[in-house]
Design an enzyme around this catalytic site. Structure first.
Site, PDB file in Angstrom:
ATOM      1  N   GLY A  84       0.838  -1.205   0.000  1.00 35.70           N
ATOM      2  CA  GLY A  84       0.000   0.000   0.000  1.00 35.70           C
ATOM      3  C   GLY A  84       0.869   1.248   0.000  1.00 35.70           C
ATOM      4  N   ARG A  87       3.873   6.118   1.818  1.00 37.89           N
ATOM      5  CA  ARG A  87       4.301   7.516   1.953  1.00 37.89           C
ATOM      6  C   ARG A  87       3.748   8.368   0.819  1.00 37.89           C
ATOM      7  NH1 ARG A  87      10.428   7.760  -0.243  1.00 37.89           N
ATOM      8  NH2 ARG A  87      10.367   5.952  -1.586  1.00 37.89           N
ATOM      9  N   LYS A 107       4.270  12.249  -3.101  1.00 36.73           N
ATOM     10  CA  LYS A 107       5.092  11.144  -2.611  1.00 36.73           C
ATOM     11  C   LYS A 107       6.076  11.694  -1.581  1.00 36.73           C
ATOM     12  CE  LYS A 107       8.096   7.501  -4.509  1.00 36.73           C
ATOM     13  NZ  LYS A 107       8.662   7.017  -5.778  1.00 36.73           N
ATOM     14  N   ASP A 119       8.802   6.098   7.710  1.00 33.60           N
ATOM     15  CA  ASP A 119       8.376   7.386   8.274  1.00 33.60           C
ATOM     16  C   ASP A 119       7.433   8.149   7.339  1.00 33.60           C
ATOM     17  OD1 ASP A 119      10.101   8.062   6.266  1.00 33.60           O
ATOM     18  OD2 ASP A 119      11.513   9.179   7.524  1.00 33.60           O
ATOM     19  N   GLY A 120       7.162   7.568   6.175  1.00 32.74           N
ATOM     20  CA  GLY A 120       6.247   8.234   5.250  1.00 32.74           C
ATOM     21  C   GLY A 120       6.879   9.395   4.492  1.00 32.74           C
ATOM     22  N   ARG A 171       3.649  13.431  -8.228  1.00 28.91           N
ATOM     23  CA  ARG A 171       3.724  12.516  -9.364  1.00 28.91           C
ATOM     24  C   ARG A 171       2.381  12.505 -10.079  1.00 28.91           C
ATOM     25  NH1 ARG A 171       5.863   6.565  -7.985  1.00 28.91           N
ATOM     26  NH2 ARG A 171       3.916   6.293  -6.851  1.00 28.91           N
ATOM     27  N   ARG A 178      -1.647  -1.088 -10.035  1.00 30.32           N
ATOM     28  CA  ARG A 178      -0.479  -1.935 -10.254  1.00 30.32           C
ATOM     29  C   ARG A 178      -0.925  -3.381 -10.331  1.00 30.32           C
ATOM     30  NH1 ARG A 178       3.013   1.248  -6.708  1.00 30.32           N
ATOM     31  NH2 ARG A 178       1.815   3.131  -6.374  1.00 30.32           N
ATOM     32  N   ASP A 243       4.435  -4.708  -7.409  1.00 30.32           N
ATOM     33  CA  ASP A 243       3.801  -3.477  -6.936  1.00 30.32           C
ATOM     34  C   ASP A 243       4.351  -2.251  -7.664  1.00 30.32           C
ATOM     35  OD1 ASP A 243       6.043  -4.449  -5.266  1.00 30.32           O
ATOM     36  OD2 ASP A 243       5.912  -2.483  -4.348  1.00 30.32           O
ATOM     37  N   ASP A 253       7.717   4.326 -10.353  1.00 31.87           N
ATOM     38  CA  ASP A 253       8.584   4.118  -9.206  1.00 31.87           C
ATOM     39  C   ASP A 253      10.059   4.160  -9.552  1.00 31.87           C
ATOM     40  OD1 ASP A 253       7.375   4.364  -6.882  1.00 31.87           O
ATOM     41  OD2 ASP A 253       7.093   2.252  -6.446  1.00 31.87           O
TER      42      ASP A 253
HETATM   43  P1  AMP Z   1       9.165   0.804  -3.219  1.00 32.27           P
HETATM   44  O1  AMP Z   1      10.177  -0.289  -3.193  1.00 32.27           O
HETATM   45  O2  AMP Z   1       9.732   2.178  -3.211  1.00 32.27           O
HETATM   46  O3  AMP Z   1       8.192   0.614  -4.351  1.00 32.27           O
HETATM   47  O4  AMP Z   1       8.334   0.706  -1.865  1.00 32.27           O
HETATM   48  C1  AMP Z   1       7.789  -0.473  -1.403  1.00 32.27           C
HETATM   49  C2  AMP Z   1       6.810  -0.195  -0.293  1.00 32.27           C
HETATM   50  O5  AMP Z   1       7.446   0.459   0.801  1.00 32.27           O
HETATM   51  C3  AMP Z   1       5.641   0.681  -0.682  1.00 32.27           C
HETATM   52  O6  AMP Z   1       4.504   0.199  -0.025  1.00 32.27           O
HETATM   53  C4  AMP Z   1       6.038   2.041  -0.157  1.00 32.27           C
HETATM   54  O7  AMP Z   1       4.924   2.865   0.092  1.00 32.27           O
HETATM   55  C5  AMP Z   1       6.762   1.670   1.118  1.00 32.27           C
HETATM   56  N1  AMP Z   1       7.724   2.700   1.539  1.00 32.27           N
HETATM   57  C6  AMP Z   1       8.874   3.031   0.941  1.00 32.27           C
HETATM   58  N2  AMP Z   1       9.506   4.015   1.603  1.00 32.27           N
HETATM   59  C7  AMP Z   1       8.739   4.330   2.657  1.00 32.27           C
HETATM   60  C8  AMP Z   1       8.837   5.278   3.736  1.00 32.27           C
HETATM   61  N3  AMP Z   1       9.877   6.111   3.864  1.00 32.27           N
HETATM   62  N4  AMP Z   1       7.839   5.294   4.641  1.00 32.27           N
HETATM   63  C9  AMP Z   1       6.786   4.470   4.544  1.00 32.27           C
HETATM   64  N5  AMP Z   1       6.639   3.565   3.560  1.00 32.27           N
HETATM   65  C10 AMP Z   1       7.590   3.493   2.625  1.00 32.27           C
HETATM   66 MG    MG Z   2       6.607   1.098  -5.155  1.00 32.51          MG
END
Ligand code: AMP
Ligand code: MG
Length: 469
Positions: A84, A87, A107, A119-120, A171, A178, A243, A253
């Site tokens: 999900g 962030r 984002k 930390d979002g 974005r 996805r 995803d 991404d």
């Molecule tokens: P990604 O590999 O960037 O596609 O991220 C994979 C998952 O990790 C997704 O659900 C993102 O929303 C979550 N995510 C990545 N970075 C953060 C962050 N700093 N805080 C919270 N969720 C994150």
């Molecule tokens: Mg992603």
């Protein structure tokens, strides 16, 4: 500021997302604004200060219906039943000037129920990276999400290396659906939700297709074209998890992605991709694997499973052929051939082998074909000259091969070392390298900035890239 929101995802059932607003930030400052894209989206009014407040998440524009989307996904081959937007927050959708519905998403906008341990937030480096590379991809003609704004938050965020400046990228995407969006409901056995999602995806992206298998076929076709295009530009996505694989067929991404300098089929940049699962040369296979996961998810809603499985299997099995055809068309154009023949595959692969043996620069070698400079990329001149002779024989009679090549072989790409230098400067408050890259990358097929065409020197080479989450 007026944003002509027209939201459709927010009208889907509750289980598809969580409604929540961005978490306000301390001192938002606008770093980049994509005026052309804003215009395309019908966004009007506002000065830099208001843009910073809106796209920093401090002011909710009229008509926004902010939410975080639910999805699952295979990460490096392992299924994670719940991911999900951890962030990211979807502000809403607008219909652009061409009538296409576009998501507007922040984002780095703060934690959501899907943040897990994160930390979002995002830091400045990956935000500017995504901004530049996605805009470069767009200018190169690759389907991609785009960047509307980059805002510094004025807050420090903590990463392994210490505190870093926080930032948010806005974005814009044809949608954020996805493969993983389908997987989450399929895995939970929520057939009704899966059907609703399938109908939604068809209506939004492929209105002419019929049913789940029609959708599968359309996504396979779009992804086949997309991966062939990545290959033809030396682009390595780096995290082709399900995803991060979009239903619309856009590149999405931008994490540890990179354009190759020295050519190698096995090239990997991402520091977390230790097995090289997402290496350059593996990308076509991985896309097929991802489509097999989409097929599996879509099938969960079918009543007549047996026939449907056979048909879905056939669609996925046909994909390598689609990719090969798209690959041949694109690589043939790179060597000046407008109407490829099957045997051109060998001619192209011979060149790639020579390039790999010499670590020739991918972009500049293709750009220089047909000029004196081409030989400079090779040490085995005998082999290259022999290839070049065959090539010249082959393109004799082709209509305007040099124009064909120039239209598809870029002069300027966002080279890794330039991106890193740009980030270092931006952290110090100097946005000039960002502006310079952005300008050159807007016209990648024109030699506007010779210095940006130069491959990295030995000490400039960036061996690895980081997700930077
Ligand atoms: P990604 O590999 O960037 O596609 O991220 C994979 C998952 O990790 C997704 O659900 C993102 O929303 C979550 N995510 C990545 N970075 C953060 C962050 N700093 N805080 C919270 N969720 C994150
Ligand atoms: Mg992603």
């Amino acid at each position: 500021m007026r944003i002509p929101f027209d939201n459709s995802y927010a009208a889907l059932p509750d289980g598809f997302f969580t409604r929540l607003s961005p978490t306000p930030v301390k001192e938002p400052k606008l770093l980049a604004w994509n005026a052309d894209l804003a215009d395309m989206l019908g966004i009007e009014g506002a000065d830099a200060a208001e843009r910073a407040e809106v796209f920093g998440g401090n002011i909710l524009p009229d008509g926004a219906d902010p939410l975080a989307q639910l999805y699952a996904g295979h990460q490096f081959g392992n299924f994670n039943p719940q991911l999900g937007d951890g962030r990211a927050i979807l502000l809403g959708e607008v219909k652009d000037k061409d009538g296409t519905r576009r998501d507007i998403q922040l984002k780095g906008a703060g934690p959501t129920p899907y943040s897990r341990r994160g930390d979002g937030r995002a830091w400045l480096g990956p935000v500017l990276r995504e901004y530049l590379i996605s805009e470069a991809m767009h200018a190169l003609g690759v389907p991609t999400t785009r960047a509307l704004a980059a805002v510094a938050t004025g807050e420090a965020i903590l990463r392994e290396t210490g505190p870093l400046p926080g930032a948010i990228v806005t974005r814009v995407a044809a949608s954020h659906l996805r493969v993983g969006t389908f997987q989450v409901f399929a895995h939970r056995g929520e057939t009704e939700a899966l059907k609703t999602l399938t109908d939604y995806a068809i209506a939004r992206h492929y209105p002419k297709v019929d049913g789940p298998l029609g959708l599968l076929r359309a996504v396979c076709a779009a992804q086949a074209e997309l991966v062939a295009q990545w290959m033809s530009l030396g682009f390595i996505h780096g995290v082709m998890n399900t995803d991060n694989c979009s239903i619309s067929g856009e590149t999405i991404d931008y994490g540890p992605c990179a354009f190759m300098d020295a050519f190698h089929q096995g090239r990997v940049f991402s520091s977390i991709d230790r097995q090289g699962r997402y290496a350059y040369g593996n990308q076509p296979q991985i896309v097929v694997w991802n489509m097999a996961q989409l097929a599996t998810a879509l099938l969960q809603q079918m009543d007549d499973k047996e026939t449907a499985v056979d048909e879905a299997t056939e669609i996925v099995h046909d994909m390598p052929e689609l990719i090969e055809a798209a690959w041949l068309r694109r690589f043939a154009a790179k060597i000046g051939i407008s109407s490829p023949r099957p045997e051109d595959v060998d001619l192209i692969n011979e060149l790639l082998s020579l390039m790999q043996a010499d670590g020739a620069d991918f972009t500049n070698t293709f750009r220089s074909l047909g000029t004196e400079r081409a030989r400079d990329h090779f040490t085995n001149l005998e082999a290259f000259d022999a290839w070049a002779q065959n090539w010249r024989d082959r393109i004799e009679g082709e209509p305007d091969p040099h124009a064909v090549m120039h239209a598809v072989n870029p002069a300027v790409i966002p080279r890794n070392h330039r991106i890193e230098q740009m980030i270092e400067a931006a952290v110090e408050g100097d946005m000039a390298p960002f502006e310079r890259l952005l300008k050159a990358l807007a016209c990648p097929f024109v030699e506007t900035d010779a210095e940006l065409q130069r491959p990295p020197s030995e000490d400039e080479i960036i061996p690895a890239t980081f997700c930077g989450t």
